[in-house]
Design a protein around this motif. Structure first.
Motif, PDB file in Angstrom:
ATOM      1  N   ASN A  25      39.122  35.291  44.214  1.00 53.93           N
ATOM      2  CA  ASN A  25      40.401  35.313  44.925  1.00 53.93           C
ATOM      3  C   ASN A  25      41.595  34.998  44.030  1.00 53.93           C
ATOM      4  OD1 ASN A  25      39.361  36.037  47.424  1.00 53.93           O
ATOM      5  ND2 ASN A  25      38.887  33.927  47.947  1.00 53.93           N
ATOM      6  N   LYS A  28      44.698  37.445  43.482  1.00 54.17           N
ATOM      7  CA  LYS A  28      44.876  38.361  44.610  1.00 54.17           C
ATOM      8  C   LYS A  28      46.195  38.065  45.309  1.00 54.17           C
ATOM      9  CE  LYS A  28      40.264  39.961  45.526  1.00 54.17           C
ATOM     10  NZ  LYS A  28      39.257  40.211  46.579  1.00 54.17           N
ATOM     11  N   LEU A  41      44.905  35.943  52.524  1.00 52.28           N
ATOM     12  CA  LEU A  41      44.867  37.132  51.681  1.00 52.28           C
ATOM     13  C   LEU A  41      45.485  38.323  52.403  1.00 52.28           C
ATOM     14  CD1 LEU A  41      41.286  36.956  50.121  1.00 52.28           C
ATOM     15  CD2 LEU A  41      43.452  36.396  49.017  1.00 52.28           C
ATOM     16  N   SER A  95      41.996  44.812  50.364  1.00 50.92           N
ATOM     17  CA  SER A  95      41.238  43.719  49.733  1.00 50.92           C
ATOM     18  C   SER A  95      42.129  42.823  48.887  1.00 50.92           C
ATOM     19  CB  SER A  95      40.100  44.297  48.882  1.00 50.92           C
ATOM     20  OG  SER A  95      39.185  44.988  49.690  1.00 50.92           O
ATOM     21  N   ALA A  96      43.438  42.853  49.131  1.00 45.69           N
ATOM     22  CA  ALA A  96      44.423  41.988  48.464  1.00 45.69           C
ATOM     23  C   ALA A  96      44.586  42.279  46.974  1.00 45.69           C
ATOM     24  CB  ALA A  96      44.091  40.510  48.694  1.00 45.69           C
ATOM     25  N   ARG A  97      44.232  43.496  46.559  1.00 45.53           N
ATOM     26  CA  ARG A  97      44.385  43.907  45.162  1.00 45.53           C
ATOM     27  C   ARG A  97      45.585  44.839  45.034  1.00 45.53           C
ATOM     28  NH1 ARG A  97      38.385  46.295  44.984  1.00 45.53           N
ATOM     29  NH2 ARG A  97      39.412  47.423  46.673  1.00 45.53           N
ATOM     30  N   ASN A 120      38.649  45.622  40.697  1.00 42.44           N
ATOM     31  CA  ASN A 120      38.625  44.172  40.433  1.00 42.44           C
ATOM     32  C   ASN A 120      38.926  43.783  38.991  1.00 42.44           C
ATOM     33  OD1 ASN A 120      37.973  43.623  43.179  1.00 42.44           O
ATOM     34  ND2 ASN A 120      35.895  44.295  42.713  1.00 42.44           N
ATOM     35  N   LYS A 122      41.577  42.511  36.298  1.00 45.53           N
ATOM     36  CA  LYS A 122      42.874  41.827  36.284  1.00 45.53           C
ATOM     37  C   LYS A 122      43.773  42.497  35.257  1.00 45.53           C
ATOM     38  CE  LYS A 122      41.576  37.332  38.044  1.00 45.53           C
ATOM     39  NZ  LYS A 122      41.502  35.893  37.784  1.00 45.53           N
TER      40      LYS A 122
END
Length: 133
Positions: A25, A28, A41, A95-97, A120, A122
């Motif tokens: 998390n 995010k 989120l 998915s908060a991305r 996923n 960063k």
């Protein structure tokens, strides 16, 4: 929405409305929850994130959120469906991305300073705050 300024410039302290203690998390995007001073989120492309989660708070504990316009943050991306290139405007997914903003009336939060072609990963993002694209 009330938040308290943290000890580090640009870090705001909210309360997590759910358990956000998973390491996945961190980085995010978070939104204001229905309860004042609490965050959760982001979970929809129409969400207007208040910032980027910087810690792993269990339910009902202090969540550190950054969101200073012009600042650069490491944010979880999803470039697996549509690749993200340097300079792309970014929105949020369910998915908060961050994802590439491709349509009119998309909520954008910043601009990619690194590319992404996987889920996923960063990447560095220059934060601009939630606004319509």
């Amino acid at each position: 929405m009330s938040a308290q300024q943290g000890s580090t410039l640009g870090v705001l302290s909210f309360v997590s409305s759910t358990n956000l203690s998973a390491t996945t998390n961190v980085g995010k995007l978070v939104v204001a929850s229905a309860t004042e001073g609490m965050i959760e989120l982001a979970n929809a492309t129409a969400d207007e994130p208040v910032g980027v989660l910087q810690n792993m708070p269990p339910d009902q504990t202090a969540a550190q959120v950054t969101g200073v316009s012009g600042a650069i943050y490491e944010v979880v991306s999803d470039g697996s469906g549509t690749s993200i290139a340097i300079g792309d405007w970014l929105g949020v997914d369910s998915s908060a991305r961050v994802v590439k903003a491709e349509t009119d009336n998309y909520i954008v939060v910043g601009q990619a300073l690194q590319g992404s072609q996987t889920a996923n990963l960063k990447i560095e993002v220059q934060w601009h705050g939630a606004r319509r694209y």
